[in-house]
Design a protein around this motif. Structure first.
Motif, PDB file in Angstrom:
ATOM      1  N   PRO B  93      -3.218   9.368   9.389  1.00 18.05           N
ATOM      2  CA  PRO B  93      -3.707   8.376  10.362  1.00 18.05           C
ATOM      3  C   PRO B  93      -3.445   8.784  11.812  1.00 18.05           C
ATOM      4  O   PRO B  93      -4.213   8.420  12.703  1.00 18.05           O
ATOM      5  CB  PRO B  93      -2.923   7.119   9.982  1.00 18.05           C
ATOM      6  CG  PRO B  93      -2.688   7.263   8.515  1.00 18.05           C
ATOM      7  CD  PRO B  93      -2.427   8.732   8.313  1.00 18.05           C
ATOM      8  N   GLU B 178      -5.346   3.020  11.922  1.00 21.13           N
ATOM      9  CA  GLU B 178      -6.177   4.060  11.301  1.00 21.13           C
ATOM     10  C   GLU B 178      -6.013   4.046   9.782  1.00 21.13           C
ATOM     11  O   GLU B 178      -6.969   4.334   9.048  1.00 21.13           O
ATOM     12  CB  GLU B 178      -5.842   5.436  11.881  1.00 21.13           C
ATOM     13  CG  GLU B 178      -6.179   5.582  13.367  1.00 21.13           C
ATOM     14  CD  GLU B 178      -7.660   5.384  13.663  1.00 21.13           C
ATOM     15  OE1 GLU B 178      -8.494   5.870  12.893  1.00 21.13           O
ATOM     16  OE2 GLU B 178      -7.980   4.708  14.663  1.00 21.13           O
ATOM     17  N   LEU B 179      -4.814   3.737   9.294  1.00 19.01           N
ATOM     18  CA  LEU B 179      -4.635   3.566   7.844  1.00 19.01           C
ATOM     19  C   LEU B 179      -5.486   2.401   7.353  1.00 19.01           C
ATOM     20  O   LEU B 179      -6.092   2.475   6.279  1.00 19.01           O
ATOM     21  CB  LEU B 179      -3.163   3.316   7.510  1.00 19.01           C
ATOM     22  CG  LEU B 179      -2.897   2.951   6.036  1.00 19.01           C
ATOM     23  CD1 LEU B 179      -3.251   4.108   5.106  1.00 19.01           C
ATOM     24  CD2 LEU B 179      -1.443   2.520   5.836  1.00 19.01           C
TER      25      LEU B 179
END
Lengths: 352, 352
Positions: B93, B178-179
Motif C-alpha cells: 500500500p 490504499e489497502l
C-alpha cells in the motif's frame, strides 16, 4: 467442435503447457501495481454482507498493473472492453506474448487497468446485499451481462456461426475455450454516471506526465472522454474497434481532440450480424467503422491528425478479429501501432 | 485521522508518486498469465444478463499471473485471503516491493492466482440475474461480505481501535487507505463445495511438477487441502495466519501431510478482539495460533517437519500484522521464509 465440451465438462489447464517462452530476457526497471481514484462510502451492516458492523469501504477505484523498461518512451495505457478484464492484453489464449509485454519490450512503460467495477478493481456490493435482505426490490438490482461462448463467434468475428471459423481468421480459434475463461460479468450497470473509469484514465495520464491511451470495444471511446477532461495529459489516442465513435461531440470538443494524434484500428469481417438483439443493427461493426470514418473526417476537417488502420487501408489486417491484440498476427499489428506512435506521438516519454 | 476522509471524499492517486523503484533491474525469463480449471455451463438469456441468447459460459476457472526468473528454484504459488485478490502480494500500500517480485528476484518462479469467483477469475452471475428477474427469491442470493475500513484495524491487527495504531506496528498505517482499495466483495458463497480453488491449486502444483503452496488467512488451509488431493505435487506448505488450522483431519491425512515440510507464520497482537461478531471468539487470532500449534504437534508426532514462525519464536516478527506480506519489514520476513524453503524444501525447482 472447437467451441465447447459438453456442459459440465471440466476443461484442463492445457494453457500452462502451451505457454511460450520468449527467446530473450525481459529486463524491467520496475513493475508492480497501484490504484487510481476511489472514494470512501459508509455502508450498513447489511450492505457489508452482514459481516461486521456498519462502516466505510472504498468504491470506484481502478486497479493498474505496470511494467517499466529502461528506455524512456511514451507510456501506453491499455484499457479492456466489455465483460473482460486487463487479462485481454496479457498472454494470448494460445499462450503467445501479449501486447503488455511486447510494448514494454519496445521501450514503452505499460499500464494495464481493470475497469472500475471489474476484476481487481472490485465493485460496490451494497445493492446486491440489500436486495438479498429484502430492503431493495429485486428489479432495482443491476443486470450483470456476459457474452456466451456462442455469441462470441459472430460478435468477435471469428466466424458467422459458433465453431465454424472464417477460412482466413487470424484468431487462434483452437484456443477459444481459453478466451471463454477471460469472461467476467460486466458490472458497469452498478457504476455512477459518468463511468469513473474515464476520470481515472485522465488522472492516470496526468500523473504519468503524458500517456497514450488505448481503448478497446466498450472502452473504445473512453480515451476520447478522458482526453476531453484533460487534453494536455494525453499524448495520443488509439481506439481499437470502438463500439461507436461519438457523433454528438460539439465543434469545440472536436477542436480540442484535434490537438492529439488519433489512430483507429478495425479488423475484418465487419459485414456480420452479431447475434445480439440488443446491438440491434445487423452489421453492428460495419456501422461502428463508418461512425469512426465520420469522426476521423471531423478531426481532419478541424486540422487534426486522425488515421484509420484496417484491411482496406493495410492488407496486413486481413482476417483480423475483434480481439486484435490476441490474434495470431498480434505482434505484427502491434508493430504498426508502435510505428504510428513513433511517427506521430514521438519517441520520448516524460515518465520519471 | 488516518482512516478516512469524509464519506464521498475522492481520494487521490497518491500511490503512483509513492511507488519505489528498485536499484537493480528485474530480469525475467518469462512472465504472463493463464487460467487453471473451469467448466462450461449452459445459461438462459436471463442468466446471461438478458444479453444475447441462451448459451454457454466458463465458470470456476482460476486466473494465475506468473514471473519466471532464470534461476530454477522451486516455484512458489501465493494465494490471497478473504475479500481480497492477488493484489495482496504485489506492490505494498505504501509503494514498496511486494513478495511476488521479491521471490522472483530470489530465483523462484512465482504464481499469483485470484481465487475462483474473485478478481480476474470472474464469477457466476446467474443467480443475481435470476433474482433480478423475479425467478429466484432474493433470500437465495448469496451474501457478498466485505471488510469495512474500521473492522480492518482490530481484525488485521494494526491497532485495537480504528485510526489508533499499536505503538510497535509494522504495518504502513499511513497508507491504510490504499489497502482499503484492495478490498473486493467476497464471492465464495457463490461457489460449489468444495471450493474449486483447492482443486485448481492442486492441479497447478502438479502441472508445475512440484511447487510450494503459500496461503493466507481465509486461504490459509487451502494448501493443506490441495496437498491432500495430490501430495506428490506439493513440495512445501507455507501457511500465513490461517483462519484456523484444521482439527478434524484423520490420522491418515496427518500421515500424508507429514511427508511435506510445513511452515506456519503468525504476527503479533493476537490477544485482540476482532470486532466481528461472526468470528465469535474474543481472541480469534490467538485461538487460530493455538489451533496451529496443535496441528504442528500432530504433524511432528507423525514424524513430519512443521515449524512455527512468530514473535515468540523469532523477535523479528515483533509488531507484525495480519498483512505480513505488506508490513514494513515484509522483505525481512520473506527472507526468513526463503531460508526455510532453502533448508527444508531444497533449492532446485523442477519447472521447465
Amino acid at each position: 467442435m472447437l467451441l465447447a465440451g459438453l456442459p459440465g465438462t471440466t476443461t484442463s489447464a492445457q494453457a500452462l503447457e502451451d505457454l511460450q517462452q520468449p527467446e530473450t530476457p525481459l529486463v524491467l526497471k520496475a513493475q508492480g501495481s497501484f490504484f487510481v481514484g476511489g472514494e470512501q462510502v459508509e455502508q450498513t451492516h447489511v450492505e457489508l454482507g452482514s459481516f461486521g458492523p456498519a462502516g466505510h469501504i472504498s468504491v470506484g477505484q481502478m486497479y493498474v498493473r505496470y511494467m517499466i523498461p529502461y528506455e524512456g518512451r511514451v507510456p501506453v495505457v491499455m484499457i479492456h472492453g466489455m465483460a473482460l478484464t486487463g487479462k485481454s492484453w496479457e498472454t494470448t489464449p494460445d499462450g503467445r506474448m501479449g501486447w503488455d509485454e511486447y510494448f514494454a519490450r519496445k521501450g514503452h512503460p505499460v499500464y494495464v487497468p481493470d475497469q472500475v467495477g471489474r476484476g481487481r478493481s472490485g465493485f460496490n456490493q451494497a445493492v446486491f446485499n440489500n436486495v438479498r435482505a429484502g430492503i431493495t426490490p429485486p428489479g432495482e438490482q443491476p443486470a450483470l451481462p456476459r457474452f456466451s461462448d456462442e455469441v462470441v463467434w459472430p460478435n468477435f468475428r471469428f466466424g458467422s456461426r459458433p465453431g465454424v471459423p472464417y477460412a482466413g481468421t487470424r484468431f487462434p480459434v483452437e484456443a477459444v475455450d481459453e478466451l471463454s475463461k477471460q469472461g467476467v460479468p460486466d458490472l458497469n450497470a452498478t457504476l455512477p454516471t459518468p463511468n469513473p473509469t474515464i476520470r481515472a484514465l485522465s488522472d492516470l495520464a496526468a500523473r504519468l506526465n503524458g500517456a497514450v491511451l488505448m481503448g478497446h470495444s466498450q472502452s473504445g471511446s473512453f480515451p476520447l472522454e478522458a482526453a476531453l477532461l484533460d487534453p494536455d495529459a494525453v499524448r495520443g489516442l488509439v481506439l481499437l474497434e470502438p463500439g461507436r465513435c461519438p457523433a454528438t461531440y460539439t465543434d469545440e470538443q472536436i477542436t480540442t481532440l484535434a490537438t492529439i494524434p488519433i489512430l483507429i484500428v478495425f479488423g475484418d469481417y465487419r459485414d456480420t450480424p452479431t447475434g445480439i438483439a440488443r446491438f440491434g443493427d445487423e452489421h453492428f461493426w460495419q456501422i461502428s467503422f463508418e461512425s469512426c470514418q465520420a469522426f476521423i473526417g471531423r478531426i481532419q476537417a478541424s486540422g487534426g491528425r486522425a488515421d484509420m488502420l484496417d484491411p482496406t487501408t493495410d492488407s496486413r489486417l486481413r482476417g483480423n478479429s475483434h480481439m486484435i491484440m490476441q490474434d495470431k498476427n498480434n505482434l505484427e499489428i502491434a508493430d504498426l501501432i508502435l510505428e504510428w506512435i513513433d511517427e506521430h506521438v514521438g519517441e520520448e516519454g516524460t515518465h520519471e
